[in-house]
Enzyme design. Structure first.
Site, PDB file in Angstrom:
ATOM      1  N   HIS A  22       0.844  -1.199   0.000  1.00  0.00           N
ATOM      2  CA  HIS A  22       0.000   0.000   0.000  1.00  0.00           C
ATOM      3  C   HIS A  22       0.881   1.252   0.000  1.00  0.00           C
ATOM      4  O   HIS A  22       1.766   1.401   0.823  1.00  0.00           O
ATOM      5  CB  HIS A  22      -0.897  -0.018   1.245  1.00  0.00           C
ATOM      6  CG  HIS A  22      -1.785   1.158   1.356  1.00  0.00           C
ATOM      7  ND1 HIS A  22      -2.042   1.759   2.563  1.00  0.00           N
ATOM      8  CD2 HIS A  22      -2.473   1.856   0.430  1.00  0.00           C
ATOM      9  CE1 HIS A  22      -2.862   2.782   2.375  1.00  0.00           C
ATOM     10  NE2 HIS A  22      -3.138   2.854   1.086  1.00  0.00           N
ATOM     11  N   ARG A 109       8.964  17.592 -15.153  1.00  0.00           N
ATOM     12  CA  ARG A 109       9.809  16.533 -15.707  1.00  0.00           C
ATOM     13  C   ARG A 109      10.837  16.002 -14.714  1.00  0.00           C
ATOM     14  O   ARG A 109      10.948  14.786 -14.500  1.00  0.00           O
ATOM     15  CB  ARG A 109      10.515  17.057 -16.961  1.00  0.00           C
ATOM     16  CG  ARG A 109      11.498  16.087 -17.566  1.00  0.00           C
ATOM     17  CD  ARG A 109      12.185  16.714 -18.763  1.00  0.00           C
ATOM     18  NE  ARG A 109      13.318  15.928 -19.180  1.00  0.00           N
ATOM     19  CZ  ARG A 109      14.346  16.425 -19.841  1.00  0.00           C
ATOM     20  NH1 ARG A 109      14.385  17.696 -20.179  1.00  0.00           N
ATOM     21  NH2 ARG A 109      15.347  15.654 -20.182  1.00  0.00           N
ATOM     22  N   TYR A 131       5.113  12.261 -23.681  1.00  0.00           N
ATOM     23  CA  TYR A 131       4.437  12.396 -22.389  1.00  0.00           C
ATOM     24  C   TYR A 131       3.529  11.209 -22.090  1.00  0.00           C
ATOM     25  O   TYR A 131       2.552  11.342 -21.363  1.00  0.00           O
ATOM     26  CB  TYR A 131       3.693  13.736 -22.292  1.00  0.00           C
ATOM     27  CG  TYR A 131       4.658  14.887 -22.394  1.00  0.00           C
ATOM     28  CD1 TYR A 131       5.442  15.252 -21.301  1.00  0.00           C
ATOM     29  CD2 TYR A 131       4.853  15.552 -23.593  1.00  0.00           C
ATOM     30  CE1 TYR A 131       6.375  16.272 -21.401  1.00  0.00           C
ATOM     31  CE2 TYR A 131       5.779  16.574 -23.711  1.00  0.00           C
ATOM     32  CZ  TYR A 131       6.534  16.927 -22.610  1.00  0.00           C
ATOM     33  OH  TYR A 131       7.468  17.934 -22.712  1.00  0.00           O
ATOM     34  N   ASN A 133       3.793   8.899 -19.993  1.00  0.00           N
ATOM     35  CA  ASN A 133       4.316   8.388 -18.729  1.00  0.00           C
ATOM     36  C   ASN A 133       3.270   8.561 -17.645  1.00  0.00           C
ATOM     37  O   ASN A 133       2.624   9.607 -17.553  1.00  0.00           O
ATOM     38  CB  ASN A 133       5.581   9.158 -18.331  1.00  0.00           C
ATOM     39  CG  ASN A 133       6.635   9.098 -19.400  1.00  0.00           C
ATOM     40  OD1 ASN A 133       7.122   8.026 -19.741  1.00  0.00           O
ATOM     41  ND2 ASN A 133       6.991  10.243 -19.951  1.00  0.00           N
TER      42      ASN A 133
END
Length: 141
Positions: A22, A109, A131, A133
């Site tokens: 968790h 970034r 992008y 990600n």
């Protein structure tokens, strides 16, 4: 092959997802992301897009309901308010899997890279869109 398990989730990735606790984070990285130099644990899914990897991972990974934003994307350099199409796709996938609204952080970034270095694992995909990600925070069942 396992019944009810997305076939994209091979033994290495299933092990990573099951071993996470968790609050641990997993990064789904596009083809341009420096995954090798940032990962403590690296799983390669280079034949899959980041969105396809997100679908597979979120089919078994619960998102953390105790944090404000259990998902994060890398903000566009020079235009942090920009909304690449892939962001909407990530949001749709997360909300469909979670069956609720999911808050997303936008991370600069270099802050994204730092967070990736601390993540439990990075999944390197063949995603070619910029992008592409995504960081996901594991929750509980």
């Amino acid at each position: 092959m396992l019944k009810g398990i997305d076939p994209l989730l091979g033994p290495d990735l299933l092990h990573v997802l099951a071993a996470m606790g968790h609050g641990d984070e997993i990064v789904i990285a596009d083809a341009n992301f420096p995954a090798d130099s940032h990962a403590e644990r690296l799983v390669r899914l280079e034949s899959a897009s980041a969105t396809r990897a997100a679908e597979a991972i979120l089919s078994v990974l619960p998102l953390d309901e105790y944090v404000e934003a259990p998902a994060a994307v890398m903000s566009v350099v020079g235009d942090p308010d920009a909304e690449p199409e892939i962001f909407a796709e990530f949001r749709h996938i997360a909300e469909s899997a979670h069956a609720a609204s999911v808050e997303f952080d936008r991370v600069d970034r270099f802050a994204f890279y730092q967070r990736a270095r601390q993540a439990y694992a990075i999944v390197a995909t063949g995603e070619r869109r910029l992008y592409g990600n995504l960081i996901l925070v594991k929750g509980v069942l």
